[in-house]
Design a protein around this motif. Sequence first.
Motif, PDB file in Angstrom:
ATOM      1  N   GLY A  82      14.362  13.250  19.814  1.00 36.07           N
ATOM      2  CA  GLY A  82      15.368  12.318  20.284  1.00 36.07           C
ATOM      3  C   GLY A  82      16.021  11.400  19.050  1.00 36.07           C
ATOM      4  N   LEU A  83      16.890  10.508  19.735  1.00 37.99           N
ATOM      5  CA  LEU A  83      17.668   9.655  18.645  1.00 37.99           C
ATOM      6  C   LEU A  83      16.904   8.611  18.116  1.00 37.99           C
ATOM      7  N   TYR A  84      17.222   8.191  16.942  1.00 29.83           N
ATOM      8  CA  TYR A  84      16.517   7.017  16.348  1.00 29.83           C
ATOM      9  C   TYR A  84      17.234   5.820  16.856  1.00 29.83           C
ATOM     10  N   HIS A  85      16.972   5.455  17.972  1.00 29.69           N
ATOM     11  CA  HIS A  85      17.588   4.171  18.528  1.00 29.69           C
ATOM     12  C   HIS A  85      16.983   3.557  19.709  1.00 29.69           C
ATOM     13  N   GLY A  86      17.221   2.461  20.145  1.00 26.65           N
ATOM     14  CA  GLY A  86      16.508   2.190  21.320  1.00 26.65           C
ATOM     15  C   GLY A  86      15.281   2.101  21.452  1.00 26.65           C
ATOM     16  N   THR A  87      14.824   2.951  22.579  1.00 26.98           N
ATOM     17  CA  THR A  87      13.425   2.957  23.105  1.00 26.98           C
ATOM     18  C   THR A  87      12.473   3.652  22.233  1.00 26.98           C
ATOM     19  N   LEU A  88      12.963   4.884  21.613  1.00 23.50           N
ATOM     20  CA  LEU A  88      12.284   5.729  20.965  1.00 23.50           C
ATOM     21  C   LEU A  88      12.087   4.975  19.462  1.00 23.50           C
ATOM     22  N   GLN A  89      13.148   4.431  18.847  1.00 23.61           N
ATOM     23  CA  GLN A  89      12.927   3.660  17.629  1.00 23.61           C
ATOM     24  C   GLN A  89      11.872   2.592  17.732  1.00 23.61           C
ATOM     25  N   VAL A 209      10.314  10.364  11.462  1.00 30.03           N
ATOM     26  CA  VAL A 209      11.846   9.929  11.487  1.00 30.03           C
ATOM     27  C   VAL A 209      12.581  10.889  10.442  1.00 30.03           C
ATOM     28  N   TYR A 210      13.614  11.188  10.669  1.00 28.66           N
ATOM     29  CA  TYR A 210      14.601  12.182   9.654  1.00 28.66           C
ATOM     30  C   TYR A 210      15.722  11.391   9.827  1.00 28.66           C
ATOM     31  N   THR A 211      15.792  10.531   8.536  1.00 29.39           N
ATOM     32  CA  THR A 211      16.918   9.459   8.481  1.00 29.39           C
ATOM     33  C   THR A 211      18.045  10.381   7.634  1.00 29.39           C
ATOM     34  N   THR A 212      18.082  10.220   6.403  1.00 28.11           N
ATOM     35  CA  THR A 212      18.863  11.015   5.558  1.00 28.11           C
ATOM     36  C   THR A 212      18.586  12.190   5.117  1.00 28.11           C
ATOM     37  N   GLY A 213      17.132  12.703   5.331  1.00 33.86           N
ATOM     38  CA  GLY A 213      16.598  13.820   5.036  1.00 33.86           C
ATOM     39  C   GLY A 213      16.046  13.978   3.465  1.00 33.86           C
ATOM     40  N   ALA A 214      16.214  12.861   2.727  1.00 28.93           N
ATOM     41  CA  ALA A 214      15.682  13.154   1.492  1.00 28.93           C
ATOM     42  C   ALA A 214      14.254  13.416   1.359  1.00 28.93           C
ATOM     43  N   THR A 215      13.378  13.146   1.981  1.00 22.21           N
ATOM     44  CA  THR A 215      11.972  13.390   1.971  1.00 22.21           C
ATOM     45  C   THR A 215      11.767  14.640   2.510  1.00 22.21           C
ATOM     46  N   VAL A 216      12.268  14.996   3.406  1.00 24.21           N
ATOM     47  CA  VAL A 216      11.704  16.421   4.020  1.00 24.21           C
ATOM     48  C   VAL A 216      12.467  17.421   3.107  1.00 24.21           C
ATOM     49  N   LYS A 217      13.529  17.149   2.556  1.00 23.95           N
ATOM     50  CA  LYS A 217      14.336  18.048   1.628  1.00 23.95           C
ATOM     51  C   LYS A 217      13.410  18.204   0.395  1.00 23.95           C
ATOM     52  N   GLU A 218      12.988  17.066  -0.295  1.00 25.71           N
ATOM     53  CA  GLU A 218      12.105  17.304  -1.429  1.00 25.71           C
ATOM     54  C   GLU A 218      10.884  17.931  -1.200  1.00 25.71           C
ATOM     55  N   CYS A 219      10.382  17.863   0.051  1.00 28.28           N
ATOM     56  CA  CYS A 219       9.033  18.565   0.316  1.00 28.28           C
ATOM     57  C   CYS A 219       9.302  19.861   0.694  1.00 28.28           C
ATOM     58  N   THR A 220      10.266  20.086   1.203  1.00 30.10           N
ATOM     59  CA  THR A 220      10.747  21.699   1.282  1.00 30.10           C
ATOM     60  C   THR A 220      10.920  22.257  -0.175  1.00 30.10           C
ATOM     61  N   ARG A 221      11.576  21.746  -0.986  1.00 33.00           N
ATOM     62  CA  ARG A 221      11.812  22.316  -2.260  1.00 33.00           C
ATOM     63  C   ARG A 221      10.567  22.454  -2.914  1.00 33.00           C
ATOM     64  N   THR A 235      10.954  16.508  13.831  1.00 34.74           N
ATOM     65  CA  THR A 235      10.520  15.110  13.765  1.00 34.74           C
ATOM     66  C   THR A 235      10.790  14.767  15.090  1.00 34.74           C
ATOM     67  N   LEU A 236       9.891  13.541  15.472  1.00 37.20           N
ATOM     68  CA  LEU A 236      10.139  12.687  16.759  1.00 37.20           C
ATOM     69  C   LEU A 236      11.561  12.289  16.893  1.00 37.20           C
ATOM     70  N   ALA A 237      12.066  11.805  15.780  1.00 40.11           N
ATOM     71  CA  ALA A 237      13.468  11.102  16.056  1.00 40.11           C
ATOM     72  C   ALA A 237      14.343  11.383  14.956  1.00 40.11           C
ATOM     73  N   ARG A 238      15.732  11.339  15.023  1.00 40.45           N
ATOM     74  CA  ARG A 238      16.614  11.404  13.737  1.00 40.45           C
ATOM     75  C   ARG A 238      17.767  10.473  14.164  1.00 40.45           C
ATOM     76  N   ALA A 241      24.879  11.302  15.365  1.00 42.91           N
ATOM     77  CA  ALA A 241      26.040  11.866  14.588  1.00 42.91           C
ATOM     78  C   ALA A 241      26.632  10.615  13.782  1.00 42.91           C
ATOM     79  N   GLY A 242      27.422  11.067  12.811  1.00 40.17           N
ATOM     80  CA  GLY A 242      27.956  10.100  12.004  1.00 40.17           C
ATOM     81  C   GLY A 242      27.289   9.342  10.974  1.00 40.17           C
ATOM     82  N   ALA A 243      25.925   9.416  10.857  1.00 42.01           N
ATOM     83  CA  ALA A 243      25.114   8.676  10.134  1.00 42.01           C
ATOM     84  C   ALA A 243      24.630   9.778   9.003  1.00 42.01           C
ATOM     85  N   PRO A 244      24.622   9.003   7.775  1.00 45.40           N
ATOM     86  CA  PRO A 244      24.331   9.909   6.613  1.00 45.40           C
ATOM     87  C   PRO A 244      23.098  10.843   6.783  1.00 45.40           C
ATOM     88  N   HIS A 245      22.858  11.939   6.466  1.00 43.55           N
ATOM     89  CA  HIS A 245      22.003  12.826   6.340  1.00 43.55           C
ATOM     90  C   HIS A 245      21.678  13.836   5.245  1.00 43.55           C
TER      91      HIS A 245
END
Length: 245
Positions: A82-89, A209-221, A235-238, A241-245
Amino acid sequence: MRTWLDFILPPFCCVCEASTTGAPIPWVCRTCWDNIPYIKPPLCHQCGAPFAAPPEGIASPLHRCETCLSHPPAFAQARAVGLYHGTLQHIIHVMKYRSVYGLNRPLAQLLHHQFAACWTPISIDVLVSVPLHRRRLWQREFDQALALARHLSQAVQIPCEAEALIRQRYTQSQVGLNLMERDQNVRGAFAVQRPQAIRGKAVLLIDDVYTTGATVKECTRVLRRAGAEWVGVYTLARVGAGAPH
């Protein structure tokens, strides 16, 4: 016994404070749980970011967003429930920062319910969670990503390798950092201590949570460098659209 306890200590929703009597879980009322903002197509084939355009405006389900085209991430695909806002956040914040451990299982069930839709027909060999540093674990008292991964592992019958990936360097919170600062903050923070657990395998990386993706990209590398054949992110949430990732 539950009815008697509810009378003495009536349960209230952690989101709206309405009564949760009769709700499937004691921390979130049925209305709030039903209002979780699920992510629906169209979305970027690679990072999973939802597109603002209507489905008929997307030429192909393999379409990638501008960011993935210009700066391809290390992971093969990322998906979120889901989206990372409202109820799920709010629910995720309660789990992480108010230490409501009981929310791990129902939130992991959300991952399970969407698992087939997100990852069929990919054959995943192992689940690996984004690890906490031992100092952060001591502060928070539990590792929410590992708890989610273990519950999901039981549900989908895919092994969870809890100690394959470690956070070897303590980092400040990513909250409040810009994209470049986030990348620098996690650079060199992770290491694979059990390469035999992931070498040559398809690895699904689990986080809340997937916010900008910096953490999961480094883990992937780090996982790919240690021999993982394929790495996806779930992830549970991210962010939307329009937010940096």
